[in-house]
Design a protein around this motif. Structure first.
Motif, PDB file in Angstrom:
ATOM      1  N   LEU A 125     -32.175   1.245  -4.471  1.00  0.00           N
ATOM      2  CA  LEU A 125     -31.259   0.296  -5.103  1.00  0.00           C
ATOM      3  C   LEU A 125     -30.146   1.088  -5.760  1.00  0.00           C
ATOM      4  N   ALA A 126     -28.893   0.779  -5.430  1.00  0.00           N
ATOM      5  CA  ALA A 126     -27.741   1.533  -5.932  1.00  0.00           C
ATOM      6  C   ALA A 126     -26.741   0.566  -6.550  1.00  0.00           C
ATOM      7  N   ALA A 127     -26.496   0.712  -7.847  1.00  0.00           N
ATOM      8  CA  ALA A 127     -25.565  -0.162  -8.557  1.00  0.00           C
ATOM      9  C   ALA A 127     -24.228   0.538  -8.755  1.00  0.00           C
ATOM     10  N   ILE A 128     -23.160  -0.196  -8.519  1.00  0.00           N
ATOM     11  CA  ILE A 128     -21.815   0.308  -8.764  1.00  0.00           C
ATOM     12  C   ILE A 128     -21.268  -0.380 -10.008  1.00  0.00           C
ATOM     13  N   SER A 129     -20.781   0.399 -10.949  1.00  0.00           N
ATOM     14  CA  SER A 129     -20.148  -0.131 -12.156  1.00  0.00           C
ATOM     15  C   SER A 129     -21.093  -1.077 -12.899  1.00  0.00           C
ATOM     16  N   THR A 130     -20.648  -2.304 -13.189  1.00  0.00           N
ATOM     17  CA  THR A 130     -21.452  -3.238 -13.977  1.00  0.00           C
ATOM     18  C   THR A 130     -22.610  -3.834 -13.194  1.00  0.00           C
ATOM     19  N   GLY A 131     -22.739  -3.484 -11.928  1.00  0.00           N
ATOM     20  CA  GLY A 131     -23.941  -3.861 -11.193  1.00  0.00           C
ATOM     21  C   GLY A 131     -25.187  -3.287 -11.841  1.00  0.00           C
ATOM     22  N   ALA A 132     -25.008  -2.273 -12.702  1.00  0.00           N
ATOM     23  CA  ALA A 132     -26.140  -1.685 -13.423  1.00  0.00           C
ATOM     24  C   ALA A 132     -26.829  -2.714 -14.315  1.00  0.00           C
ATOM     25  N   PHE A 133     -26.100  -3.723 -14.798  1.00  0.00           N
ATOM     26  CA  PHE A 133     -26.716  -4.749 -15.637  1.00  0.00           C
ATOM     27  C   PHE A 133     -27.729  -5.560 -14.832  1.00  0.00           C
ATOM     28  N   ALA A 134     -27.387  -5.918 -13.596  1.00  0.00           N
ATOM     29  CA  ALA A 134     -28.324  -6.657 -12.752  1.00  0.00           C
ATOM     30  C   ALA A 134     -29.541  -5.803 -12.428  1.00  0.00           C
ATOM     31  N   LEU A 135     -29.313  -4.518 -12.181  1.00  0.00           N
ATOM     32  CA  LEU A 135     -30.433  -3.624 -11.896  1.00  0.00           C
ATOM     33  C   LEU A 135     -31.308  -3.441 -13.137  1.00  0.00           C
ATOM     34  N   ALA A 136     -30.681  -3.321 -14.300  1.00  0.00           N
ATOM     35  CA  ALA A 136     -31.444  -3.172 -15.543  1.00  0.00           C
ATOM     36  C   ALA A 136     -32.277  -4.407 -15.840  1.00  0.00           C
ATOM     37  N   ALA A 137     -31.784  -5.590 -15.449  1.00  0.00           N
ATOM     38  CA  ALA A 137     -32.512  -6.837 -15.704  1.00  0.00           C
ATOM     39  C   ALA A 137     -33.842  -6.893 -14.971  1.00  0.00           C
ATOM     40  N   THR A 138     -34.012  -6.061 -13.951  1.00  0.00           N
ATOM     41  CA  THR A 138     -35.284  -6.033 -13.217  1.00  0.00           C
ATOM     42  C   THR A 138     -36.348  -5.212 -13.946  1.00  0.00           C
ATOM     43  N   GLY A 139     -35.924  -4.406 -14.926  1.00  0.00           N
ATOM     44  CA  GLY A 139     -36.852  -3.486 -15.587  1.00  0.00           C
ATOM     45  C   GLY A 139     -37.018  -2.171 -14.847  1.00  0.00           C
ATOM     46  N   LEU A 140     -36.397  -2.026 -13.692  1.00  0.00           N
ATOM     47  CA  LEU A 140     -36.585  -0.824 -12.886  1.00  0.00           C
ATOM     48  C   LEU A 140     -35.856   0.391 -13.452  1.00  0.00           C
ATOM     49  N   LEU A 141     -34.950   0.171 -14.404  1.00  0.00           N
ATOM     50  CA  LEU A 141     -34.258   1.281 -15.046  1.00  0.00           C
ATOM     51  C   LEU A 141     -34.900   1.684 -16.370  1.00  0.00           C
ATOM     52  N   ASP A 142     -35.915   0.962 -16.803  1.00  0.00           N
ATOM     53  CA  ASP A 142     -36.558   1.284 -18.076  1.00  0.00           C
ATOM     54  C   ASP A 142     -37.092   2.714 -18.068  1.00  0.00           C
ATOM     55  N   GLY A 143     -36.739   3.472 -19.090  1.00  0.00           N
ATOM     56  CA  GLY A 143     -37.189   4.853 -19.190  1.00  0.00           C
ATOM     57  C   GLY A 143     -36.453   5.812 -18.290  1.00  0.00           C
ATOM     58  N   LYS A 144     -35.424   5.327 -17.588  1.00  0.00           N
ATOM     59  CA  LYS A 144     -34.660   6.170 -16.664  1.00  0.00           C
ATOM     60  C   LYS A 144     -33.219   6.295 -17.141  1.00  0.00           C
ATOM     61  N   ARG A 145     -32.566   7.384 -16.711  1.00  0.00           N
ATOM     62  CA  ARG A 145     -31.141   7.538 -16.994  1.00  0.00           C
ATOM     63  C   ARG A 145     -30.343   6.615 -16.100  1.00  0.00           C
ATOM     64  N   ALA A 146     -29.245   6.116 -16.630  1.00  0.00           N
ATOM     65  CA  ALA A 146     -28.364   5.242 -15.867  1.00  0.00           C
ATOM     66  C   ALA A 146     -26.982   5.297 -16.491  1.00  0.00           C
ATOM     67  N   THR A 147     -25.987   4.887 -15.730  1.00  0.00           N
ATOM     68  CA  THR A 147     -24.635   4.780 -16.265  1.00  0.00           C
ATOM     69  C   THR A 147     -23.982   3.511 -15.759  1.00  0.00           C
ATOM     70  N   THR A 148     -22.814   3.208 -16.292  1.00  0.00           N
ATOM     71  CA  THR A 148     -22.004   2.079 -15.847  1.00  0.00           C
ATOM     72  C   THR A 148     -20.571   2.396 -16.242  1.00  0.00           C
ATOM     73  N   HIS A 149     -19.664   1.473 -15.991  1.00  0.00           N
ATOM     74  CA  HIS A 149     -18.266   1.675 -16.383  1.00  0.00           C
ATOM     75  C   HIS A 149     -18.192   1.975 -17.877  1.00  0.00           C
ATOM     76  N   TRP A 150     -17.337   2.918 -18.270  1.00  0.00           N
ATOM     77  CA  TRP A 150     -17.289   3.369 -19.667  1.00  0.00           C
ATOM     78  C   TRP A 150     -17.072   2.221 -20.651  1.00  0.00           C
ATOM     79  N   HIS A 151     -16.372   1.156 -20.221  1.00  0.00           N
ATOM     80  CA  HIS A 151     -16.099   0.037 -21.131  1.00  0.00           C
ATOM     81  C   HIS A 151     -17.373  -0.717 -21.504  1.00  0.00           C
ATOM     82  N   TYR A 152     -18.432  -0.571 -20.677  1.00  0.00           N
ATOM     83  CA  TYR A 152     -19.645  -1.360 -20.869  1.00  0.00           C
ATOM     84  C   TYR A 152     -20.872  -0.521 -21.231  1.00  0.00           C
ATOM     85  N   THR A 153     -20.715   0.783 -21.436  1.00  0.00           N
ATOM     86  CA  THR A 153     -21.908   1.593 -21.697  1.00  0.00           C
ATOM     87  C   THR A 153     -22.627   1.159 -22.974  1.00  0.00           C
ATOM     88  N   ARG A 154     -21.863   0.846 -24.000  1.00  0.00           N
ATOM     89  CA  ARG A 154     -22.504   0.457 -25.258  1.00  0.00           C
ATOM     90  C   ARG A 154     -23.221  -0.884 -25.103  1.00  0.00           C
TER      91      ARG A 154
END
Length: 316
Positions: free
Chosen positions: A103-132
């Protein structure tokens, strides 16, 4: 000659999808002799998906394409911090991952991937405007705001649209080798390789404050970055004890005072590198870092590149 079994790529278009984010994986992994991939663009259901930036998408496939895919790309979409995608989308992503798909998320697609719980405990990034916002919404995700992309094996994330190209070329490099990824980069007229560890070129690395306490002290500090600035000096200007200043400053900005000062100095150095031909040693002195070696050390640590490389990128 194409192999008997093409690598299967699904591009999942969610409501508010950004055109560049959708187009990048669809174009990079297009089927041709040098690219043994088959691409399907899909949505939560077949039919019309309302996109962002005035565009909509008519997709032929629904979530069943995720059952078919070896790699699923999740392009960025607008307002990702407001609500999660439908539960059916999260369930389909989890099922694809369980089956072995990447599963590969581009930019804010990381939010949808994070919603699955599959990013829990893992490093991830997103567009700088949305990292916080990503870190606040999904505190179990180890959000890294200073990289172009993160590869955690079966889950990958990238920053804004251009770094989506970097992520796709990184995947190609792993699948097909350097020659194939370089060939694709030439076709796209893109840089053949940018390290995922290179920092996002955000307008300012000093964050917007969460609160307004000590605003006058922050403004005062920004106008004297070339002079000595210590915790005691800053606290004295704010008329509080160093301990109180340190605690409240971090609450306001998300950074300890001296880390904030260092980022402000690197930001000023960036401006001088972009707008002047001053030598690195002189820039280091002007921003309060003393020597060129010291500037290079902190520049590399914060931005993942050198002052000279940065200048070559931003100066014609």
């Amino acid at each position: 000659m194409l192999p008997d079994r093409l690598n299967r790529v699904a591009v999942l278009v969610l409501e508010g999808a950004k055109p560049l984010d959708v187009g990048i994986p669809a174009q990079v992994f297009t089927t041709r002799a040098s690219m043994p991939y088959e691409v399907r663009v899909c949505g939560p259901a077949p039919g019309l998906v309302t996109g962002g930036d005035g565009l909509s998408y008519h997709v032929a496939d629904g979530l069943d394409a995720l059952d078919w895919a070896d790699i699923v790309f999740i392009p960025g979409y607008r307002f990702p911090d407001r609500e999660d995608p439908p539960q059916a989308v999260a369930d389909a992503l989890i099922a694809a991952h369980t089956r072995g798909a990447r599963l590969a998320a581009i930019s804010t697609g990381a939010f949808a991937l994070a919603a699955t719980g599959l990013l829990d405990g893992k490093r991830a990034t997103t567009h700088w405007h949305y990292t916080r916002q990503l870190a606040l919404k999904h505190p179990s995700v180890l959000v890294d705001e200073n990289v172009l992309f993160v590869d955690e094996g079966s889950v990958l994330t990238s920053a804004g649209a251009a770094s989506g190209i970097d992520l796709c070329l990184h995947i190609l490099r792993g699948d097909l080798g350097v020659a194939a990824s370089n060939h694709a980069a030439r076709r796209l007229v893109a840089a053949p390789y940018r390290s995922g560890g290179q920092a996002q070129y955000v307008p300012r690395s000093v964050p917007e404050p969460l609160g307004e306490r000590f605003a006058a002290t922050r403004e005062w500090a920004l106008h004297r970055l070339g002079k000595p600035l210590t915790l005691e000096i800053l606290a004295r200007h704010a008329a509080v004890s160093p301990r109180t200043f340190s605690r409240r400053f971090a609450e306001d900005t998300g950074y300890p005072p001296m880390q904030w000062v260092m980022r402000a100095r690197i930001d000023l150095a960036r401006e001088l590198l972009e707008l002047s031909q001053l030598p690195v040693e002189q820039i280091a002195a002007q921003v309060g870092l003393g020597t060129g070696a010291n500037l290079r050390l902190h520049f590399q640590r914060i931005l993942g590149t050198t002052p000279s490389q940065y200048r070559r990128t931003f100066v014609a």
